[in-house]
Design a protein around this motif. Sequence first.
Motif, mmCIF file in Angstrom:
data_model
loop_
_atom_site.group_PDB
_atom_site.id
_atom_site.type_symbol
_atom_site.label_atom_id
_atom_site.label_comp_id
_atom_site.label_asym_id
_atom_site.label_seq_id
_atom_site.Cartn_x
_atom_site.Cartn_y
_atom_site.Cartn_z
ATOM 1 N N SER A 68 -3.098 -1.910 -2.570
ATOM 2 C CA SER A 68 -4.302 -1.476 -1.851
ATOM 3 C C SER A 68 -5.521 -2.212 -2.399
ATOM 4 N N ILE A 69 -5.526 -2.463 -3.708
ATOM 5 C CA ILE A 69 -6.601 -3.260 -4.315
ATOM 6 C C ILE A 69 -6.553 -4.688 -3.780
ATOM 7 N N LYS A 70 -5.348 -5.234 -3.650
ATOM 8 C CA LYS A 70 -5.191 -6.593 -3.115
ATOM 9 C C LYS A 70 -5.771 -6.680 -1.704
ATOM 10 N N LYS A 71 -5.495 -5.685 -0.878
ATOM 11 C CA LYS A 71 -6.009 -5.697 0.486
ATOM 12 C C LYS A 71 -7.525 -5.645 0.523
ATOM 13 N N ARG A 72 -8.103 -4.831 -0.363
ATOM 14 C CA ARG A 72 -9.562 -4.729 -0.404
ATOM 15 C C ARG A 72 -10.204 -6.053 -0.830
ATOM 16 N N VAL A 73 -9.573 -6.714 -1.801
ATOM 17 C CA VAL A 73 -10.082 -7.998 -2.267
ATOM 18 C C VAL A 73 -10.025 -9.030 -1.147
ATOM 19 N N LEU A 74 -8.906 -9.060 -0.425
ATOM 20 C CA LEU A 74 -8.760 -10.010 0.673
ATOM 21 C C LEU A 74 -9.749 -9.737 1.797
ATOM 22 N N ARG A 75 -9.979 -8.451 2.062
ATOM 23 C CA ARG A 75 -10.963 -8.125 3.105
ATOM 24 C C ARG A 75 -12.373 -8.524 2.667
ATOM 25 N N GLY A 76 -12.632 -8.414 1.344
ATOM 26 C CA GLY A 76 -13.957 -8.790 0.814
ATOM 27 C C GLY A 76 -14.228 -10.272 0.942
ATOM 28 N N LYS A 77 -13.137 -11.068 0.924
ATOM 29 C CA LYS A 77 -13.309 -12.505 1.063
ATOM 30 C C LYS A 77 -13.650 -12.881 2.520
ATOM 31 N N ILE B 161 7.040 6.864 -9.275
ATOM 32 C CA ILE B 161 6.113 5.965 -9.965
ATOM 33 C C ILE B 161 6.046 4.616 -9.252
ATOM 34 N N SER B 162 7.201 4.120 -8.790
ATOM 35 C CA SER B 162 7.232 2.822 -8.105
ATOM 36 C C SER B 162 6.384 2.839 -6.842
ATOM 37 N N TYR B 163 6.507 3.887 -6.058
ATOM 38 C CA TYR B 163 5.715 4.002 -4.829
ATOM 39 C C TYR B 163 4.220 4.094 -5.148
ATOM 40 N N ILE B 164 3.878 4.876 -6.152
ATOM 41 C CA ILE B 164 2.461 5.067 -6.488
ATOM 42 C C ILE B 164 1.850 3.786 -7.042
ATOM 43 N N THR B 165 2.537 3.130 -7.960
ATOM 44 C CA THR B 165 1.987 1.891 -8.524
ATOM 45 C C THR B 165 1.892 0.800 -7.466
ATOM 46 N N TYR B 166 2.869 0.760 -6.566
ATOM 47 C CA TYR B 166 2.825 -0.215 -5.467
ATOM 48 C C TYR B 166 1.606 0.037 -4.586
ATOM 49 N N ALA B 167 1.410 1.286 -4.195
ATOM 50 C CA ALA B 167 0.279 1.626 -3.336
ATOM 51 C C ALA B 167 -1.043 1.302 -4.023
ATOM 52 N N PHE B 168 -1.122 1.584 -5.320
ATOM 53 C CA PHE B 168 -2.360 1.339 -6.063
ATOM 54 C C PHE B 168 -2.667 -0.157 -6.164
ATOM 55 N N MET C 146 -2.555 5.650 9.394
ATOM 56 C CA MET C 146 -2.351 5.431 7.959
ATOM 57 C C MET C 146 -1.575 4.142 7.739
ATOM 58 N N SER C 147 -2.027 3.298 6.830
ATOM 59 C CA SER C 147 -1.370 2.029 6.564
ATOM 60 C C SER C 147 -0.042 2.252 5.837
ATOM 61 N N LYS C 148 0.800 1.193 5.836
ATOM 62 C CA LYS C 148 2.083 1.287 5.137
ATOM 63 C C LYS C 148 1.887 1.503 3.638
ATOM 64 N N THR C 149 0.862 0.858 3.089
ATOM 65 C CA THR C 149 0.583 1.017 1.661
ATOM 66 C C THR C 149 0.198 2.451 1.333
ATOM 67 N N ALA C 150 -0.644 3.038 2.186
ATOM 68 C CA ALA C 150 -1.060 4.427 1.975
ATOM 69 C C ALA C 150 0.130 5.376 2.102
ATOM 70 N N LYS C 151 1.011 5.096 3.060
ATOM 71 C CA LYS C 151 2.194 5.942 3.236
ATOM 72 C C LYS C 151 3.073 5.915 1.988
ATOM 73 N N LYS C 152 3.190 4.728 1.377
ATOM 74 C CA LYS C 152 3.978 4.628 0.150
ATOM 75 C C LYS C 152 3.352 5.481 -0.958
#
Length: 217
Positions: free
Chosen positions: A208-217, A198-205, A1-7
Amino acid sequence: MSKTAKKGVIGGVLCSCFAWLFFLVALEPHWFQSIDNLFSQLPQGRTPAVESIFLPLASTATIIPVAAIHFLLASILFIRKQHLESLWLMGNMIVISGVGQVIKKVVDRPRPDFADSMERASASFPSGHTLLATTLIISLLFFLGQTVPAKRGKRHFIQNLALFLGMIYLLLIMMSRLLFGVHYPSDLLASILLASGISYITYAFVFSIKKRVLRGK
């Protein structure tokens, strides 16, 4: 599990704990009566000297100064071209403040009626001061993690120092709420759980989108 997912998981657990406390306060407030009574004598020990210390301190955990600090930190991140980080920092504070206000109106818990309690017109649950103070500490730790160089343990040391000072600040804000008799202990705990969750959830959300975008590039 990634650090973002853990958060995200941690945030879910914290919000679940808050939800449990929320329903207890809303439906069975007498369950907390014995704990609340332990702090019912604190307002009687309030003196002019104590007020001269805690009133100015409490004013730092209100929406105007907290929002101003968040705007400053977000602006610095934006200038550094950390646009998503800047957006999260400011947006997270707005979300937490908004959710806190909605919950206050939904629960509509009366303020404590301890002897020598200061009068407040708004509802008691959760504590707005504690909510904002917790959010501010989380935001500062995040900001330091984004801006302090990670060489020779410098970032780790500064973040730990900031966390230590932040905990002292948070405890003093919580103490002010009890000394003034404007909140129950459960209000304070709920605020910490809500802001952190809320901070952990919004951070993870968001990231995680940022990581997907970077992987898409």
